[in-house]
Design a protein around this motif. Sequence first.
Motif, PDB file in Angstrom:
ATOM      1  N   SER A   1       9.033   7.165   4.544  1.00  0.00           N
ATOM      2  CA  SER A   1       8.001   6.344   3.942  1.00  0.00           C
ATOM      3  C   SER A   1       7.989   5.002   5.071  1.00  0.00           C
ATOM      4  CB  SER A   1       8.816   5.702   2.825  1.00  0.00           C
ATOM      5  OG  SER A   1      10.005   4.901   3.159  1.00  0.00           O
ATOM      6  N   ALA A   2       6.928   4.334   4.685  1.00  0.00           N
ATOM      7  CA  ALA A   2       6.645   3.148   5.603  1.00  0.00           C
ATOM      8  C   ALA A   2       8.008   2.305   5.827  1.00  0.00           C
ATOM      9  CB  ALA A   2       5.633   2.267   5.121  1.00  0.00           C
ATOM     10  N   ASP A   3       8.644   2.144   4.600  1.00  0.00           N
ATOM     11  CA  ASP A   3       9.804   1.321   4.576  1.00  0.00           C
ATOM     12  C   ASP A   3      11.148   1.815   5.605  1.00  0.00           C
ATOM     13  OD1 ASP A   3       8.187   1.339   2.098  1.00  0.00           O
ATOM     14  OD2 ASP A   3       9.542  -0.232   1.499  1.00  0.00           O
ATOM     15  N   ASP A   4      11.124   3.371   5.309  1.00  0.00           N
ATOM     16  CA  ASP A   4      12.170   4.107   5.889  1.00  0.00           C
ATOM     17  C   ASP A   4      11.702   4.183   7.344  1.00  0.00           C
ATOM     18  OD1 ASP A   4      13.931   5.884   6.850  1.00  0.00           O
ATOM     19  OD2 ASP A   4      13.309   7.138   5.102  1.00  0.00           O
ATOM     20  N   TRP A   5      10.607   4.344   7.791  1.00  0.00           N
ATOM     21  CA  TRP A   5      10.202   4.202   9.216  1.00  0.00           C
ATOM     22  C   TRP A   5      10.637   2.763   9.821  1.00  0.00           C
ATOM     23  CZ3 TRP A   5       6.359   0.899  11.509  1.00  0.00           C
ATOM     24  CH2 TRP A   5       6.040   0.962  12.721  1.00  0.00           C
TER      25      TRP A   5
ATOM     26  N   PRO B   1      12.694  13.471  -0.640  1.00  0.00           N
ATOM     27  CA  PRO B   1      13.534  14.571   0.226  1.00  0.00           C
ATOM     28  C   PRO B   1      12.550  15.577   0.579  1.00  0.00           C
ATOM     29  CG  PRO B   1      14.839  14.136  -1.690  1.00  0.00           C
ATOM     30  CD  PRO B   1      13.599  13.476  -1.997  1.00  0.00           C
ATOM     31  N   GLY B   2      12.473  15.714   2.159  1.00  0.00           N
ATOM     32  CA  GLY B   2      11.518  16.892   2.558  1.00  0.00           C
ATOM     33  C   GLY B   2      10.419  16.349   2.849  1.00  0.00           C
ATOM     34  N   SER B   3       9.834  15.235   2.761  1.00  0.00           N
ATOM     35  CA  SER B   3       8.672  14.793   2.750  1.00  0.00           C
ATOM     36  C   SER B   3       8.882  13.690   4.175  1.00  0.00           C
ATOM     37  CB  SER B   3       7.871  13.787   1.617  1.00  0.00           C
ATOM     38  OG  SER B   3       8.608  12.585   1.544  1.00  0.00           O
ATOM     39  N   MET B   4       7.456  13.217   4.629  1.00  0.00           N
ATOM     40  CA  MET B   4       7.642  12.466   5.594  1.00  0.00           C
ATOM     41  C   MET B   4       8.107  11.091   5.268  1.00  0.00           C
ATOM     42  SD  MET B   4       5.938  13.875   8.072  1.00  0.00           S
ATOM     43  CE  MET B   4       5.415  12.219   9.093  1.00  0.00           C
TER      44      MET B   4
ATOM     45  N   THR C   1      -1.549   6.601  10.424  1.00  0.00           N
ATOM     46  CA  THR C   1      -2.396   7.822  10.223  1.00  0.00           C
ATOM     47  C   THR C   1      -1.855   9.117  10.781  1.00  0.00           C
ATOM     48  OG1 THR C   1      -3.285   7.315  12.648  1.00  0.00           O
ATOM     49  CG2 THR C   1      -4.368   6.118  11.048  1.00  0.00           C
ATOM     50  N   GLU C   2      -2.444  10.067   9.873  1.00  0.00           N
ATOM     51  CA  GLU C   2      -2.037  11.657  10.159  1.00  0.00           C
ATOM     52  C   GLU C   2      -2.480  12.059  11.579  1.00  0.00           C
ATOM     53  OE1 GLU C   2      -2.939  13.721   7.001  1.00  0.00           O
ATOM     54  OE2 GLU C   2      -2.370  12.482   5.469  1.00  0.00           O
ATOM     55  N   LEU C   3      -1.687  12.650  12.284  1.00  0.00           N
ATOM     56  CA  LEU C   3      -1.839  13.069  13.665  1.00  0.00           C
ATOM     57  C   LEU C   3      -2.163  14.485  13.308  1.00  0.00           C
ATOM     58  CD1 LEU C   3       0.961  11.889  15.736  1.00  0.00           C
ATOM     59  CD2 LEU C   3      -1.174  10.958  15.654  1.00  0.00           C
ATOM     60  N   SER C   4      -2.148  15.115  12.352  1.00  0.00           N
ATOM     61  CA  SER C   4      -2.621  16.748  12.165  1.00  0.00           C
ATOM     62  C   SER C   4      -2.876  16.801  10.672  1.00  0.00           C
ATOM     63  CB  SER C   4      -1.654  17.718  12.646  1.00  0.00           C
ATOM     64  OG  SER C   4      -0.646  17.650  11.856  1.00  0.00           O
ATOM     65  N   ASP C   5      -3.813  17.726  10.203  1.00  0.00           N
ATOM     66  CA  ASP C   5      -3.893  17.977   8.881  1.00  0.00           C
ATOM     67  C   ASP C   5      -2.794  18.756   8.229  1.00  0.00           C
ATOM     68  OD1 ASP C   5      -4.069  20.331   9.935  1.00  0.00           O
ATOM     69  OD2 ASP C   5      -6.032  21.142   9.500  1.00  0.00           O
ATOM     70  N   LYS C   6      -1.743  19.005   8.888  1.00  0.00           N
ATOM     71  CA  LYS C   6      -0.729  19.447   8.001  1.00  0.00           C
ATOM     72  C   LYS C   6       0.479  18.415   7.831  1.00  0.00           C
ATOM     73  CE  LYS C   6      -0.905  23.793  10.701  1.00  0.00           C
ATOM     74  NZ  LYS C   6      -0.176  24.926  11.565  1.00  0.00           N
ATOM     75  N   MET C   7       0.085  17.178   8.109  1.00  0.00           N
ATOM     76  CA  MET C   7       1.058  16.007   7.779  1.00  0.00           C
ATOM     77  C   MET C   7       2.339  16.132   8.362  1.00  0.00           C
ATOM     78  SD  MET C   7      -0.486  15.245   3.705  1.00  0.00           S
ATOM     79  CE  MET C   7       0.718  13.912   3.620  1.00  0.00           C
ATOM     80  N   ILE C   8       2.472  16.578   9.568  1.00  0.00           N
ATOM     81  CA  ILE C   8       3.684  16.879  10.121  1.00  0.00           C
ATOM     82  C   ILE C   8       4.135  15.523  10.851  1.00  0.00           C
ATOM     83  CG2 ILE C   8       3.838  19.474  10.130  1.00  0.00           C
ATOM     84  CD1 ILE C   8       2.843  19.351  12.942  1.00  0.00           C
ATOM     85  N   ALA C   9       3.227  14.766  11.076  1.00  0.00           N
ATOM     86  CA  ALA C   9       3.476  13.502  12.103  1.00  0.00           C
ATOM     87  C   ALA C   9       2.527  12.433  11.905  1.00  0.00           C
ATOM     88  CB  ALA C   9       3.673  13.889  13.381  1.00  0.00           C
TER      89      ALA C   9
END
Length: 285
Positions: free
Chosen positions: A243-247, A238-241, A133-141
């Motif tokens: 992915s689930a796989d990546d994490w 690139p430049g995005s959060m 789940t997003e921790l903020s509306d800016k999708m930074i975490a």
Amino acid sequence: MKIFLSLVVAALALAAWWTWPQHVAPWLVSQVNGSNAPATLTELGQSGDLFGSLNTLFAACTVLGLLYGVHLQTKTLEKVEEQSFLPLFMAMLDQVKFPMTLRFPPNFPFAPMHGDDSSGTAMACLREWLEGTELSDKMIARKHPSIHEINALYEEFYSWNLEVLGPYFRAVYHLFAAIHHSKLPNSQKEHFANLARARLSANEVLLLAINSVGPTGSGLRPFIEYYGLLKHFRRGAPGSMPSADDWLVTTHYLKSASQSLEERRTFWRSNRRDRKRLLGSLTRQ
């Protein structure tokens, strides 16, 4: 034909061995001395001393020839081993078939609403759940599920699909176990492992990572980290959060689990203890 040629070579060698001291050596010595008279034993002995260094050279050549013969024999045995292993490898690889359908237990928190049992839909739901789940509306975490939560829900999911996931993961396990425990040289083991890894889709890689991050797939994890079986996981743009796989792959596995052969070799040089631990685990299996 080979036996006949061997006999001819042996006969020529025996003839040369007998002819040299009886005729060739006396004639050479008499030519060197400028005399037509047969060489005496003393003269033959003095002349023979001049060729003493050649004996060392010939002995060295003999040793090199033996070493080269051993090398050729080793290469031949490796080729025979590879040719004998290939049919087994292809047969075992054919048994690795990703399930067409995967079901969710009732009231599962991330199950599809429309009751679609296809494996593609199931993996999309698993991937969405792992995104967190997003921790903020800016999708930074994002807040991803904990390992405890992943293991608890996956064990229930695995039990619900035991009739298809059990044979699938056993086929994967025995395929890489056969590669690792074969008599092939390490370079050939890596080659066959790469061939098998290339057959894994992004969904298979993700499910393999989820399965082996906990106790359910603990036996597969050493193979994953030693042979880089998660190399082709789905990466985020690139430049995005991430992915689930990546994490999941980069957070809960050694770097070697998603590296190429050359990258793993570099990684092992600075992480010898991890490599030794993995080899110990693979030897015991």
